[in-house]
Design a protein around this motif. Structure first.
Motif, PDB file in Angstrom:
ATOM      1  N   LEU A  81     -33.777  46.156 109.544  1.00  0.00           N
ATOM      2  CA  LEU A  81     -32.343  45.860 109.682  1.00  0.00           C
ATOM      3  C   LEU A  81     -31.584  46.522 108.534  1.00  0.00           C
ATOM      4  O   LEU A  81     -32.142  46.745 107.457  1.00  0.00           O
ATOM      5  N   SER A  82     -30.298  46.808 108.762  1.00  0.00           N
ATOM      6  CA  SER A  82     -29.509  47.437 107.696  1.00  0.00           C
ATOM      7  C   SER A  82     -28.505  46.436 107.123  1.00  0.00           C
ATOM      8  O   SER A  82     -28.063  45.507 107.808  1.00  0.00           O
ATOM      9  N   ASN A 136     -27.249  44.480 110.350  1.00  0.00           N
ATOM     10  CA  ASN A 136     -27.080  45.171 111.634  1.00  0.00           C
ATOM     11  C   ASN A 136     -28.435  45.605 112.189  1.00  0.00           C
ATOM     12  O   ASN A 136     -29.322  45.988 111.424  1.00  0.00           O
ATOM     13  N   ILE A 137     -28.541  45.601 113.518  1.00  0.00           N
ATOM     14  CA  ILE A 137     -29.754  46.141 114.145  1.00  0.00           C
ATOM     15  C   ILE A 137     -29.791  47.663 113.973  1.00  0.00           C
ATOM     16  O   ILE A 137     -30.851  48.253 113.773  1.00  0.00           O
ATOM     17  N   ARG A 145     -21.859  50.403 117.164  1.00  0.00           N
ATOM     18  CA  ARG A 145     -21.721  49.298 118.128  1.00  0.00           C
ATOM     19  C   ARG A 145     -23.026  48.498 118.298  1.00  0.00           C
ATOM     20  O   ARG A 145     -23.211  47.777 119.281  1.00  0.00           O
ATOM     21  N   SER A 146     -23.918  48.586 117.314  1.00  0.00           N
ATOM     22  CA  SER A 146     -25.125  47.755 117.365  1.00  0.00           C
ATOM     23  C   SER A 146     -24.771  46.320 116.969  1.00  0.00           C
ATOM     24  O   SER A 146     -23.755  46.066 116.306  1.00  0.00           O
ATOM     25  N   LEU A 147     -25.628  45.382 117.379  1.00  0.00           N
ATOM     26  CA  LEU A 147     -25.399  43.959 117.080  1.00  0.00           C
ATOM     27  C   LEU A 147     -25.447  43.707 115.583  1.00  0.00           C
ATOM     28  O   LEU A 147     -26.258  44.295 114.864  1.00  0.00           O
ATOM     29  N   SER A 148     -24.604  42.750 115.148  1.00  0.00           N
ATOM     30  CA  SER A 148     -24.538  42.380 113.738  1.00  0.00           C
ATOM     31  C   SER A 148     -24.568  40.860 113.624  1.00  0.00           C
ATOM     32  O   SER A 148     -24.018  40.157 114.476  1.00  0.00           O
TER      33      SER A 148
END
Ligand code: MF3
Ligand code: CO
Ligand code: CO
Length: 279
Positions: free
Chosen positions: A166-167, A212-213, A232-235
């Motif tokens: 994850l970031s 973030n994913i 637009r990845s999930l957070s």
């Protein structure tokens, strides 16, 4: 805004404010179902804060420099929204993930906390992100102790998050809190051990990692508040408020409805929990 140190009276005030923030999240929890709008959650939250808790919603009209006044009483950040999502009339749907971030002011003291909610049944990826972000927050919390460095907290969170692919969002951080919503110091969710300022007993800070994913980069939406992931990845985000003590920490935003404290958290350190259950 400088660092403030709370004396016994300040600590008592922050304990009350923190508990009220947690209890407000408890109150909202059963309403977070498919079909409800985030505006409806905002109204429920403001009514409960003002009429039941006899407290003030800190976000409403909050206007730090460079921002227009925040128009609502809570932040609701859905799916790829990272933070500061403004409630609106769009119904939540099954599979959405939403962060609800509440801050109440009681007798002049601020209580700030947020949790993730999975609306109906979530995907495996969404559940994993929410659970790992919760653990990441706790990996930061357990580093808190007088004499520890802010970099110790950031490093623990970053190492855990990146170790799970994850970031870590860089542009927003935890913060000192007290009679003011946002005080020094900044509590970064990445960093190196032994760097930045040392914690001292009596400080009250928040730890609120946004993970973030996908990639860590973010952008601001046109409304001047909501932040989204660029890809637009999930957070996901969780937030607790903690008091720094000589021997460790006291989590101020625990309540009966708080999720279980992770098993890696030493039980003695978590003894301030109303029910120090571990899983
Ligand atoms: N509660 C957020 C935090 O944890 C701040 C929200 S500011 C608002 O620091 F104006 F958007 F409400
Ligand atoms: Co905060
Ligand atoms: Co908050």
């Amino acid at each position: 805004m400088t660092i403030t140190y709370k004396d016994a009276e300040g600590i008592a005030g922050m304990r009350v404010a923190g508990r009220l923030a947690a209890e407000l999240l408890d109150y909202l929890t059963p309403f977070v179902k498919p079909g409800i709008t985030t505006n409806e959650l905002d109204k429920l939250a403001d009514d409960y804060t003002t009429q039941v808790q006899h407290a003030i919603s800190a976000p409403l009209n909050y206007a730090p420099s460079g921002h227009n006044p925040y128009p609502k009483s809570i932040c609701t950040s859905v799916n790829h929204q990272v933070c500061h999502g403004i409630p609106n009339d769009k119904p939540l749907k099954k599979g959405d993930i939403v962060n609800i971030d509440v801050t109440v002011i009681k007798d002049g003291w601020h209580g700030d906390s947020s949790r993730m909610f999975i609306v109906g049944e979530g995907s495996v990826a969404a559940k994993r992100l929410c659970a790992l972000t919760y653990e990441a927050m706790w990996h930061g919390i357990v580093k808190v102790k007088a004499g520890a460095y802010l970099g110790d907290i950031g490093h623990a969170i970053q190492t855990f998050a990146e170790g799970h692919g994850l970031s870590v969002v860089r542009e927003f951080c935890g913060h000192g809190i007290g009679r003011n919503f946002h005080e020094e110091p900044q509590v970064l969710h990445y960093g190196k051990p032994g760097t930045l300022d040392q914690l001292k007993a009596g400080m009250t800070i928040t730890i609120e990692p946004m993970l973030n994913i996908g990639r860590k980069e973010i952008k601001e939406l046109g409304d001047g508040w909501a932040i989204v992931t660029k890809d637009r990845s999930l957070s996901a985000q969780w937030e607790h408020m903690v008091l720094v003590t000589e021997t460790g920490y006291e989590v101020l935003t625990l309540s009966a409805g708080s999720p279980p404290i992770p098993a890696f958290v030493p039980v003695a350190a978590a003894a301030s929990a109303p029910s120090p259950t571990t899983v």
